[in-house]
Design an enzyme around this catalytic site. Structure first.
Site, PDB file in Angstrom:
ATOM      1  N   TYR A  15      32.996  69.654  58.213  1.00  0.00           N
ATOM      2  CA  TYR A  15      32.266  69.087  59.353  1.00  0.00           C
ATOM      3  C   TYR A  15      32.152  67.567  59.209  1.00  0.00           C
ATOM      4  O   TYR A  15      32.431  66.827  60.155  1.00  0.00           O
ATOM      5  CB  TYR A  15      30.883  69.734  59.445  1.00  0.00           C
ATOM      6  CG  TYR A  15      30.095  69.319  60.664  1.00  0.00           C
ATOM      7  CD1 TYR A  15      30.294  69.946  61.892  1.00  0.00           C
ATOM      8  CD2 TYR A  15      29.152  68.293  60.599  1.00  0.00           C
ATOM      9  CE1 TYR A  15      29.575  69.560  63.015  1.00  0.00           C
ATOM     10  CE2 TYR A  15      28.430  67.909  61.713  1.00  0.00           C
ATOM     11  CZ  TYR A  15      28.640  68.549  62.922  1.00  0.00           C
ATOM     12  OH  TYR A  15      27.929  68.159  64.039  1.00  0.00           O
TER      13      TYR A  15
ATOM     14  N   ILE B 126      19.399  67.674  66.006  1.00  0.00           N
ATOM     15  CA  ILE B 126      18.948  67.857  67.386  1.00  0.00           C
ATOM     16  C   ILE B 126      18.650  69.344  67.612  1.00  0.00           C
ATOM     17  O   ILE B 126      19.405  70.216  67.149  1.00  0.00           O
ATOM     18  CB  ILE B 126      20.043  67.389  68.385  1.00  0.00           C
ATOM     19  CG1 ILE B 126      20.528  65.961  68.043  1.00  0.00           C
ATOM     20  CG2 ILE B 126      19.528  67.460  69.819  1.00  0.00           C
ATOM     21  CD1 ILE B 126      19.500  64.866  68.108  1.00  0.00           C
TER      22      ILE B 126
HETATM   23  N1  LIG Z   1      22.601  69.737  67.189  1.00  0.00           N
HETATM   24  C1  LIG Z   1      22.752  68.820  66.258  1.00  0.00           C
HETATM   25  O1  LIG Z   1      21.884  68.626  65.382  1.00  0.00           O
HETATM   26  C2  LIG Z   1      23.964  67.934  66.245  1.00  0.00           C
HETATM   27  C3  LIG Z   1      23.954  66.838  65.386  1.00  0.00           C
HETATM   28  C4  LIG Z   1      25.060  66.008  65.348  1.00  0.00           C
HETATM   29  C5  LIG Z   1      26.148  66.262  66.161  1.00  0.00           C
HETATM   30  N2  LIG Z   1      26.131  67.357  66.982  1.00  0.00           N
HETATM   31  C6  LIG Z   1      27.309  67.577  67.798  1.00  0.00           C
HETATM   32  O2  LIG Z   1      26.919  67.632  69.153  1.00  0.00           O
HETATM   33  C7  LIG Z   1      27.843  68.441  69.877  1.00  0.00           C
HETATM   34  C8  LIG Z   1      27.080  69.474  70.693  1.00  0.00           C
HETATM   35  O3  LIG Z   1      26.444  70.356  69.786  1.00  0.00           O
HETATM   36  P1  LIG Z   1      25.107  71.143  70.152  1.00  0.00           P
HETATM   37  O4  LIG Z   1      24.123  70.818  69.132  1.00  0.00           O
HETATM   38  O5  LIG Z   1      24.786  70.949  71.588  1.00  0.00           O
HETATM   39  O6  LIG Z   1      25.570  72.628  69.832  1.00  0.00           O
HETATM   40  P2  LIG Z   1      25.855  73.863  70.812  1.00  0.00           P
HETATM   41  O7  LIG Z   1      26.368  74.917  69.908  1.00  0.00           O
HETATM   42  O8  LIG Z   1      24.686  74.139  71.656  1.00  0.00           O
HETATM   43  O9  LIG Z   1      26.992  73.297  71.763  1.00  0.00           O
HETATM   44  C9  LIG Z   1      28.343  73.246  71.401  1.00  0.00           C
HETATM   45  C10 LIG Z   1      29.125  73.825  72.559  1.00  0.00           C
HETATM   46  O10 LIG Z   1      30.514  73.713  72.252  1.00  0.00           O
HETATM   47  C11 LIG Z   1      31.143  74.891  72.710  1.00  0.00           C
HETATM   48  N3  LIG Z   1      32.390  75.087  71.991  1.00  0.00           N
HETATM   49  C12 LIG Z   1      32.561  75.408  70.699  1.00  0.00           C
HETATM   50  N4  LIG Z   1      33.861  75.546  70.412  1.00  0.00           N
HETATM   51  C13 LIG Z   1      34.542  75.281  71.556  1.00  0.00           C
HETATM   52  C14 LIG Z   1      35.908  75.280  71.905  1.00  0.00           C
HETATM   53  N5  LIG Z   1      36.856  75.553  70.997  1.00  0.00           N
HETATM   54  N6  LIG Z   1      36.247  74.980  73.186  1.00  0.00           N
HETATM   55  C15 LIG Z   1      35.295  74.702  74.105  1.00  0.00           C
HETATM   56  N7  LIG Z   1      33.975  74.715  73.833  1.00  0.00           N
HETATM   57  C16 LIG Z   1      33.612  75.000  72.578  1.00  0.00           C
HETATM   58  C17 LIG Z   1      30.143  75.996  72.428  1.00  0.00           C
HETATM   59  O11 LIG Z   1      30.386  77.160  73.192  1.00  0.00           O
HETATM   60  C18 LIG Z   1      28.825  75.313  72.768  1.00  0.00           C
HETATM   61  O12 LIG Z   1      28.428  75.546  74.101  1.00  0.00           O
HETATM   62  C19 LIG Z   1      28.788  69.052  68.834  1.00  0.00           C
HETATM   63  O13 LIG Z   1      29.997  68.306  68.795  1.00  0.00           O
HETATM   64  C20 LIG Z   1      28.026  68.884  67.542  1.00  0.00           C
HETATM   65  O14 LIG Z   1      28.877  68.824  66.435  1.00  0.00           O
HETATM   66  C21 LIG Z   1      25.064  68.185  67.051  1.00  0.00           C
END
Ligand SMILES: NC(=O)c1ccc[n+]([C@@H]2O[C@H](COP(=O)([O-])OP(=O)(O)OC[C@H]3O[C@@H](n4cnc5c(N)ncnc54)[C@H](O)[C@@H]3O)[C@@H](O)[C@H]2O)c1
Length: 269
Positions: free
Chosen positions: A174, A207
């Site tokens: 990651y 988040i």
């Molecule tokens: N939540 C956190 O703490 C956090 C922190 C840093 C970065 N992020 C990043 O933020 C972004 C959103 O994450 P989130 O926290 O909203 O999580 P989340 O799991 O709610 O959202 C991620 C979305 O991506 C979709 N997804 C996954 N694989 C996919 C694919 N192959 N094709 C299309 N869609 C796909 C999932 O179905 C999901 O709806 C991600 O890139 C994550 O790495 C999140």
């Protein structure tokens, strides 16, 4: 005189299903007056929920939703073709789709798991942004909200992570995938500046989304990261969405290749 709209163009959001960052970004665009929004996610049922929520709160907003996997270049092409047919252009693209991986050290990580995380987080983000750049390059720029500033042909925001900047135990795939997104963002920002396209990324801290709250085990694993950050809380998806909209808008007209942390101060400690 009527106020100039900040988002007269077309928005595109990947990873827009459910209650995560992408869904918050899509809803924030609608709330900010963007009237043409294209959303995608691999989870079709939850993607339709995002669409229904936007259409019910903002009846004048047209939403294109198409489910698919961003690691599949044929799907990306099909989605962009639909967007082109329906809206003709893309002005603001926020690439949110991502996966966390299975929280193992490198020596316990399988090749399949490494490839899965990097295929979605890095390769999928690159495939998405490459397609967005290709379309942006073919379109006329839109004027800025401020007539004194340059026009904008497009603005892309890739969602990276604070873990692309600092390390965390048991997340080598990651962390590497998100560092790659930051580096790719900077390179694209250099390459497309002359075309009036800006490319930035956001590095969220912890988040509160399904990614971080889906099990007690993951909440316990993330607890130290929450406690280290000076603000000592999880961020909200809407707080990341607001940063994404700023970077997409012409208010950020001189912000280029930036990796903006939205993390409650985590990386300053
Ligand atoms: N939540 C956190 O703490 C956090 C922190 C840093 C970065 N992020 C990043 O933020 C972004 C959103 O994450 P989130 O926290 O909203 O999580 P989340 O799991 O709610 O959202 C991620 C979305 O991506 C979709 N997804 C996954 N694989 C996919 C694919 N192959 N094709 C299309 N869609 C796909 C999932 O179905 C999901 O709806 C991600 O890139 C994550 O790495 C999140």
């Amino acid at each position: 005189m009527a106020a100039t709209r900040l988002f007269p163009g077309v928005a595109l959001v990947t990873g827009a299903a459910g209650t995560g960052i992408g869904a918050a970004v899509a809803k924030a665009f609608a709330s900010a007056g963007c009237e043409r929004i294209a959303i995608t996610d691999v989870n079709e049922t939850q993607l339709l929920q995002t669409r229904a929520a936007i259409e019910s709160a903002h009846p004048n907003t047209r939403v294109l939703s198409q489910a698919g996997n961003i690691t599949d270049s044929n799907f990306i092409d099909a989605f962009m073709a639909s967007l082109r047919t329906q809206f003709g252009r893309v002005d603001y693209a926020v690439n949110c789709a991502g996966v966390l991986g299975d929280n193992k050290r490198s020596t316990e990580t399988t090749l399949e798991q490494f490839d899965h995380v990097n295929n979605v987080n890095y390769r999928g983000c690159w495939l998405s942004s490459r397609a967005q750049l290709r379309l942006m390059l073919q379109q006329d720029p839109l004027p800025s909200h401020d007539p004194d500033r340059p026009v904008q042909r497009g603005s892309i925001v890739n969602i990276a992570s604070q873990l692309g900047i600092v390390g965390r135990p048991t997340a080598p795939s990651y962390c590497g995938s998100k560092a790659a997104v930051i580096a790719m963002t900077r390179s694209d920002a250099i390459d497309y500046s002359a075309d009036h396209i800006r490319v930035n990324c956001i590095c969220p801290g912890v988040i509160e989304t399904p990614m971080t709250t889906h099990s007690e085990e993951i909440i316990a694993r993330l607890r130290p990261a929450i406690d280290i950050a000076p603000m000592k809380r999880m961020g909200k998806a809407s707080e990341v969405a607001d940063a994404a909209l700023f970077l997409c808008s012409t208010q950020a007209s001189f912000v280029q290749g930036h990796a903006m942390v939205v993390d409650g101060g985590y990386v300053i400690n």
